[in-house]
Design a protein around this motif. Structure first.
Motif, short mmCIF file in Angstrom:
data_model
loop_
_atom_site.label_atom_id
_atom_site.label_comp_id
_atom_site.label_asym_id
_atom_site.label_seq_id
_atom_site.Cartn_x
_atom_site.Cartn_y
_atom_site.Cartn_z
N LYS A 75 5.25 -1.00 10.97
CA LYS A 75 4.29 -0.50 10.20
C LYS A 75 4.71 -0.09 8.74
CE LYS A 75 1.80 1.59 14.20
NZ LYS A 75 1.33 2.90 14.43
N VAL A 76 5.88 0.47 8.71
CA VAL A 76 6.43 1.09 7.49
C VAL A 76 7.04 0.08 6.77
CG1 VAL A 76 7.83 2.51 6.31
CG2 VAL A 76 6.95 3.38 8.47
N TYR A 77 7.93 -0.88 7.07
CA TYR A 77 8.73 -1.79 6.61
C TYR A 77 8.10 -3.24 6.50
CZ TYR A 77 11.96 1.91 6.15
OH TYR A 77 12.61 3.17 6.03
N LYS A 122 0.86 -1.14 -0.12
CA LYS A 122 0.04 -0.01 -0.07
C LYS A 122 0.91 1.35 -0.13
CE LYS A 122 -3.69 -1.88 2.89
NZ LYS A 122 -4.23 -1.99 4.03
N LYS A 123 0.25 2.22 -0.35
CA LYS A 123 1.17 3.51 -0.38
C LYS A 123 1.71 3.97 0.92
CE LYS A 123 0.98 8.02 -2.00
NZ LYS A 123 1.10 8.70 -3.24
N GLY A 124 2.84 4.28 1.08
CA GLY A 124 3.30 4.48 2.38
C GLY A 124 4.13 3.26 3.13
N GLN A 161 11.06 8.14 -8.65
CA GLN A 161 10.32 8.44 -7.65
C GLN A 161 9.54 7.38 -6.97
OE1 GLN A 161 10.14 11.24 -6.95
NE2 GLN A 161 8.41 11.35 -5.53
N LEU A 219 6.86 0.57 15.31
CA LEU A 219 6.77 1.76 14.45
C LEU A 219 7.40 1.44 12.87
CD1 LEU A 219 6.38 4.95 15.38
CD2 LEU A 219 8.63 5.21 14.41
N TYR A 220 8.61 0.91 13.16
CA TYR A 220 9.16 0.58 12.01
C TYR A 220 8.61 -0.57 11.10
CZ TYR A 220 13.05 3.57 12.74
OH TYR A 220 13.92 4.83 12.98
N LYS A 277 11.84 5.35 -4.66
CA LYS A 277 12.10 6.29 -3.46
C LYS A 277 10.95 6.25 -2.42
CE LYS A 277 14.70 10.51 -2.64
NZ LYS A 277 14.43 11.80 -3.18
N GLU A 278 9.92 5.72 -2.97
CA GLU A 278 8.57 5.83 -2.19
C GLU A 278 8.38 4.69 -1.76
OE1 GLU A 278 4.24 7.14 -3.41
OE2 GLU A 278 5.60 8.18 -4.32
#
Lengths: 599, 627
Positions: free
Chosen positions: B214-216, B46-48, B75, B211-212, B78-79
């Motif tokens: 959730k992103v990675y 998903k985005k993010g 782009q 927290l990480y 990187k995202e």
């Protein structure tokens, strides 16, 4: 919306040298003209986009002149909240994805937040100001945070700053493709089968119009002739042929019972600025639908500058609730007492200017008791919100004093009170305290002008005791901003004893519409019982009872005459006598304070 | 460029069932498979959300980035992905989250060994009992002991040890603590601390690890055979139970043994603790069979991985002279570009896929002329960062001398010169060095000519007689017929020509007022007297070719004395000193293995020199390969 832009710190932006502010789901910024309200809105706007500024936007003062190395800082802290606005421990999934590993954790509580600094500095190679953003790992107030890595555009993508200012005018927006209206309407969507149908009808209409119009028919003939290529077909479309270009002709019409539909361009500015808000609302709801569908975070951050401009008072109230109902976080500046009257006190942030520099009172109500707050809400904000914009306020006992004072003030300064920024307020008996409290808090000078009668004086003393928290009754002469009429006299009798009998008599006659009213009064009451059952024997007096009768008359109905008396006194030929001595003292004091620059 | 993946490669890309260990050696298309797998994983995000891709060097990270950019665009990459070394990723965590374990803001890395040694010494100073126990010997021994302690500290940190782990040895515990505190007081941490503190942060504060996570959403590790304990544990702490991991590695290729790496982390721990599925890539797509066989002949210990998928070409050609050699190469290049080759991907070959390698830069002179005549672009890679340095010892000495004339305090180049001319003692200045009686007869002789040249340069500061100085040297070389090796003579002659050229370019690009010897030296070392382009065939010296690979390789000028270099040959004659000749053999191995598919070796039978035509012998390596 699940997040709250909660803390704001601004450094070196226009008049905002150093300012901290807490924001709520909605926040209303008030202050006098030129106090820096709108600079705060502009600073928030800068924090959420990447635009540049001009050299003029850098704060300068006498001791800190402009130099290229000066930077603008704007620190923002964002907290996770729930539906009811309660602060949460962690961001929800969507915001976690949006902020990514830029999320910080509070050292003590382990709660998540996202904070960043916008740094706008001069790039001497490119000769422009650049807007960079850096994440803040450990939030500190007052701009004391250290910054870390830079924040990318995408990180802030979920927060959309929407700036609506008083200059917005729907009739201009309609013509501007780049405006919110333009963007919305250039993207009209209809289902495919309806589209075909509509476009067939549009074509039919186009043909019909051309057929019926002699002019169009002849133009169309001419065009055909001038075309060299015989194969080509020429069509004139008086109206648009396809849905996508419909937006070019879109207009808004208002119709009421008795009028024909009127284009919004021909309506007043009020309706037009109203329509701007409707567009914003529509844009936001379409965005929310889209972002929700894509499972993406979204917070509209609506920054509104003086929404009341061009809108009549009744509508101002309605307008505010309209704005407040919009989805998203709102920051509003306003001058309108009508809007103020509807706002929770804790949402108000008061801004004032000291020298070249703006200051903010972060929380207007901090430290006040619940009772005080109730009182201020009831007595000040609901009807007297305008004092928040005043330079100075004169508190008087009641409405009549208020009126009479206004007349004398105008005479003394030769200006309208609003021009001077002086408000005169009849507090209604013993109700001084809430006014004094809020004015003290706002650092606005206040003065009391009071009758010298025992009851009002003891009321005033009680109020001052409450205000100062003193244990004993305060001595009124200790206050240089309190002016009391001597000898236990009230305003009317004071005028009488100051020798304004002629003017008072004129005033009475004028109010009673009877040029011989005093003779009538003496005749009528001469033998009747007055106060304490004593027979009034006016005619036995040396002056034929005029003095006493006049006194009795003005005392018989205290609200009836003061304004007229004041107006008559102001008409006196001798200029120096036009304002009674005690009032002169008050006004001179105000004048002195104003010249000192304290106001 | 789309290339279909092999079945086993595709299986790795498509694997979607939890944790995965991919055993893949050099040439198995490992990086491509990893690229495709990351690409696939990204498509499910998903985005993010992001993929964390860990590599073991910045260079590997760059390569992976470049490949992914060509698939996804800059782009989007990187995202959706963080690609970098584990240290760069963790440094971010330590600097932004360090405050939760009490680290100061604004940390820097203390990279210098000497700085760390200094800090350790200071730490020891504060613990007298430590000194009495461990450092009672003579200064020289103590120095060795302290260095040993520093290494041990480093090892301990790589094993995620903290001072509290040494309660059984209070002295060591105190030293450890003092050392760490002193680092932090100066706002620095050492390299090993990056992972150690990250580990501490992630394990002490689950909220941060969460927290990480959730992103990675997925972690990919390249070169996983090089994992050490700290790296493995950090990844483990980061992944928790919910984040999937793919590790790609070749247990036979572990090279970072010194950093505590062990195959155990992929072979045992990862497979057991993460219940990882094991897959193997057994094909070799990189090198053709013939290239691998040739490489094996040069270095007997070399073994290629897996099954070679291409046969390739390997040929050796000799030519009557240098011109014919260059002509062959140019015509072969034109042929390959026109017709392509079935063993090269997509069957097409561009100039950029071709490189010509030689032992020194002057071998290219004929080839350069011919390439220019045929309008073929080329890029010359002969010295680092475009700077210039001489090939022959004689001209190297000349060049170093100029630098020392310009800057008398220049210790680095003085040491270099001292080593070059084999001067035994270290404590000497430039003037004494060139006049010393302790020089070899050979160098004493050369030094007279060099001193003449240098004096000429110093004589007229306003109008530097650079060409006159070079002429002195040329005359000297021309006259000394016996003393100097034939090959050295050729190199010197080419070096002089190159310096003439450098000076001419410098004169053209400077005004007479600003010209000075110092200015010239600076301009030369910045490489501004050379023109650089990045297109076309690469002409490179062996030393500059390390780490690069091309589909087609020509190795030219393979004459004994050139490649191997005459200095190595001279040293090894009579087996006196074989170190240099072993080095030359390795150079030859490097040159051959730069080729992925096609490799052509060439040499001339005679050479044109300023002193006439000289007969040349084939390189010993050519003879070995021909046998």
């Amino acid at each position: 919306m699940s997040i709250l832009v909660s803390d704001l710190y601004i450094n070196n932006f226009r008049s905002l040298k150093n300012i901290s502010l807490k924001l709520d789901k909605y926040t209303v910024i008030v202050g006098k003209n030129n106090s820096g309200k709108s600079n705060i809105i502009q600073a928030i706007n800068l924090a959420f986009d990447f635009s540049s500024v001009f050299r003029d936007d850098i704060y300068i003062s006498a001791d800190e002149p402009y130099n290229e190395s000066k930077k603008i800082w704007i620190d923002i802290r964002i907290l996770p909240i729930d539906e009811d606005g309660n602060i949460q421990d962690t961001f929800n999934d969507q915001w976690s994805r949006a902020f990514g590993d830029s999320v910080s954790l509070d050292l003590a509580t382990d709660k998540e937040y996202f904070a960043f600094r916008t740094e706008i500095s001069f790039d001497s190679d490119k000769e422009i100001y650049t807007n960079f953003k850096y994440k803040i790992d450990n939030w500190e107030y007052e701009g004391n945070s250290q910054v870390g890595n830079s924040v990318r555009r995408e990180t802030l993508e979920g927060i959309e700053n929407i700036l609506v200012n008083a200059q917005r005018d729907i009739s201009l927006d309609i013509r501007d493709r780049g405006s919110m209206w333009g963007r919305l309407t250039s993207n009209i969507k209809v289902s495919d089968n309806v589209r075909g149908n509509i476009e067939t009808q549009l074509q039919r209409l186009n043909k019909k119009i051309v057929r019926e119009s002699e002019i169009l028919k002849s133009i169309s003939r001419e065009l055909k002739v001038t075309t060299a290529d015989k194969e080509s077909i020429v069509d004139i479309s008086p109206i648009t042929r396809d849905i996508e270009s419909l937006y070019r002709g879109i207009n808004i019409y208002y119709t009421n019972k008795n009028s024909l539909p009127t284009s919004v361009e021909n309506l007043g500015l009020g309706v037009r600025s109203w329509a701007v808000f409707s567009t914003v609302k529509a844009e936001i709801s379409s965005k929310i639908t889209k972002r929700t569908l894509d499972d993406l975070a979204y917070l509209p951050l609506i920054l509104v500058e003086e929404p009341e401009a061009h809108v009549h008072p009744q509508a101002q109230r309605q307008l505010f609730s309209n704005i407040n109902e919009m989805n998203g976080q709102k920051v509003i500046t306003t001058h309108s007492p009508y809007i103020l009257s509807q706002i929770d006190l804790e949402k108000i942030r008061y801004v004032r200017k000291v020298g070249a520099q703006s200051e903010a009172l972060p929380l207007l109500m901090e430290g006040l008791t619940e009772e005080d707050i109730q009182k201020i809400r009831r007595t000040v904000m609901s009807t007297r919100g305008e004092i928040l914009y005043a330079n100075a306020v004169i508190l008087a006992e009641g409405e009549t004093e208020e009126q009479a004072l206004t007349v004398f003030l105008r005479e003394f300064f030769n200006k309208e009170p609003f021009e001077l920024g002086i408000n005169i307020i009849g507090v209604g008996g013993n109700n001084y305290t809430p006014f004094m409290r809020i004015l003290d808090r706002l650092n606005i000078k206040w003065y009391v002008f009071s009758d010298g009668e025992p009851q009002p004086l003891s009321d005033l003393r009680a109020c001052l005791k409450k205000l100062t928290g003193a244990s004993s009754q305060p001595n009124l002469t200790d206050f240089e901003n309190i002016f009391i009429i001597e000898n236990n006299e009230c305003f009317e009798t004071y005028c009488l004893s100051q020798g304004y009998i002629k003017e008072i008599r004129k005033a009475i006659c004028q109010v009673e519409s009877n040029t011989n009213y005093m003779s009538y009064y003496i005749d009528h009451y001469n033998d009747q019982k007055g106060k304490h059952g004593i027979i009034r024997n006016y005619k036995a007096d040396a002056d034929g009872g005029y003095y006493r009768a006049t006194k009795d008359c003005i005392m018989s109905n205290k609200t009836k005459y003061p304004t007229a008396i004041a107006e008559e006194i102001c008409k006196i030929r001798t200029k120096s006598r036009r304002v009674p001595q005690k009032l002169k003292e008050l006004f001179n004091k105000i004048k002195e304070n104003m010249e000192e620059g304290g106001i | 460029m789309t290339i279909t993946l092999s079945k086993s490669q595709q299986a790795v890309v498509d694997f979607s069932d939890g944790n995965l260990l991919v055993i893949a050696g050099a040439g198995s298309g490992k990086t491509r498979v990893l690229t495709e797998r990351i690409n696939k994983l990204i498509s499910n995000l998903k985005k993010g959300e992001k993929i964390l891709a860990i590599t073991f060097s910045n260079k590997a990270a760059e390569e992976l980035k470049e490949r992914l950019i060509s698939l996804l665009g800059k782009q989007k990459l990187k995202e959706y992905a963080y690609i970098g070394t584990i240290h760069s990723f963790c440094l971010d965590i330590v600097t932004s989250r360090g405050s939760v374990i009490g680290l100061p803001d604004d940390l820097h890395i203390c990279e210098s060994y000497n700085d760390r040694l200094h800090i350790l010494k200071e730490a020891i100073e504060t613990i007298p009992s430590f000194k009495t126990k461990y450092l009672s010997g003579v200064a020289k021994d103590n120095q060795i002991i302290i260095k040993k302690f520093l290494d041990d500290l480093s090892t301990a940190k790589r094993n995620l040890k903290f001072s509290d782990d040494y309660t059984d040895n209070p002295l060591i515990q105190t030293l450890f603590e003092e050392y760490d505190n002193m680092l932090l007081q100066q706002g620095v941490i050492d390299f090993d601390d990056i992972l150690r503190y990250t580990y501490q942060i992630l394990t002490e504060r689950d909220s941060i690890a969460r927290l990480y996570r959730k992103v990675y959403k997925y972690i990919c590790i390249d070169e996983a055979q090089d994992l050490n304990k700290a790296q493995y544990e950090v990844i483990k702490a980061l992944a928790g139970k919910e984040i999937g991991i793919t590790m790609v590695g070749d247990p036979n290729q572990s090279i970072y043994g010194f950093s505590g790496a062990s195959n155990d982390y992929i072979n045992n721990f990862f497979v057991n603790e993460f219940n990882a599925h094991r897959m193997q890539l057994f094909e070799n797509f990189r090198s053709s069979q013939l290239v691998i066989e040739a490489a094996h002949r040069i270095e007997k210990s070399f073994k290629a991985y897996g099954k070679c998928m291409y046969k390739g070409e390997f040929e050796i050609h000799d030519f009557q002279n240098e011109y014919l050699e260059a002509e062959y190469i140019v015509s072969k290049i034109m042929f390959l570009v026109k017709n392509g080759h079935p063993d090269v991907e997509n069957q097409t070959i561009t100039l950029e896929q071709i490189a010509v390698i030689a032992r020194n830069r002057y071998v290219f002179s004929k080839l350069k002329e011919l390439l220019e005549d045929n309008n073929l672009d080329y890029t010359l890679k002969v010295s680092a960062k475009g700077s210039f340095s001489s090939e022959s010892d004689f001209m190297k000495a000349f060049e170093l001398g100029i630098r020392l004339l310009v800057n008398k305090k220049d210790k680095i180049h003085l040491i270099e010169l001292r080593k070059l001319i084999n001067y035994p003692k270290s404590d000497i200045n430039f003037d004494d060095l060139i006049n010393s009686d302790e020089l070899s007869v050979y160098w004493k002789n050369l030094m007279t000519a060099l001193t003449d040249a240098w004096n000429l340069l110093l004589k007229n500061e306003k109008e530097i007689k650079f060409h006159t100085a070079l002429k002195v040297l040329r005359t000297f070389i021309d006259l000394s017929e016996t003393q100097i090796d034939e090959h050295e003579k050729i190199l010197i002659s080419e070096d002089i020509k190159a310096w003439e050229n450098n000076w001419d370019i410098y004169v053209k690009n400077s005004s007479s007022g600003e010209r000075s010897l110092g200015n010239f030296v600076r301009t030369v070392s910045l490489g501004s007297t050379q023109s650089t382009s990045d297109k076309g065939v690469i002409l490179t010296t062996v030393h500059m070719s390390k780490g690069l690979e091309y589909d087609v390789i020509f190795i030219m000028g393979l004459n004994e004395g050139v490649f191997p270099d005459y200095r190595a040959v001279r040293a090894s004659n009579g087996s006196r000193d074989t170190k240099q000749i072993i080095e030359e053999r390795h150079n030859m191995f490097v040159a051959v293995t730069r080729s992925k598919r096609l490799c052509y070796l060439t040499y001339p039978l005679v050479k044109n020199t300023p002193w006439g035509i000289k007969r040349q012998f084939p390189s010993r390596f050519v003879l070995e390969l021909k046998a």
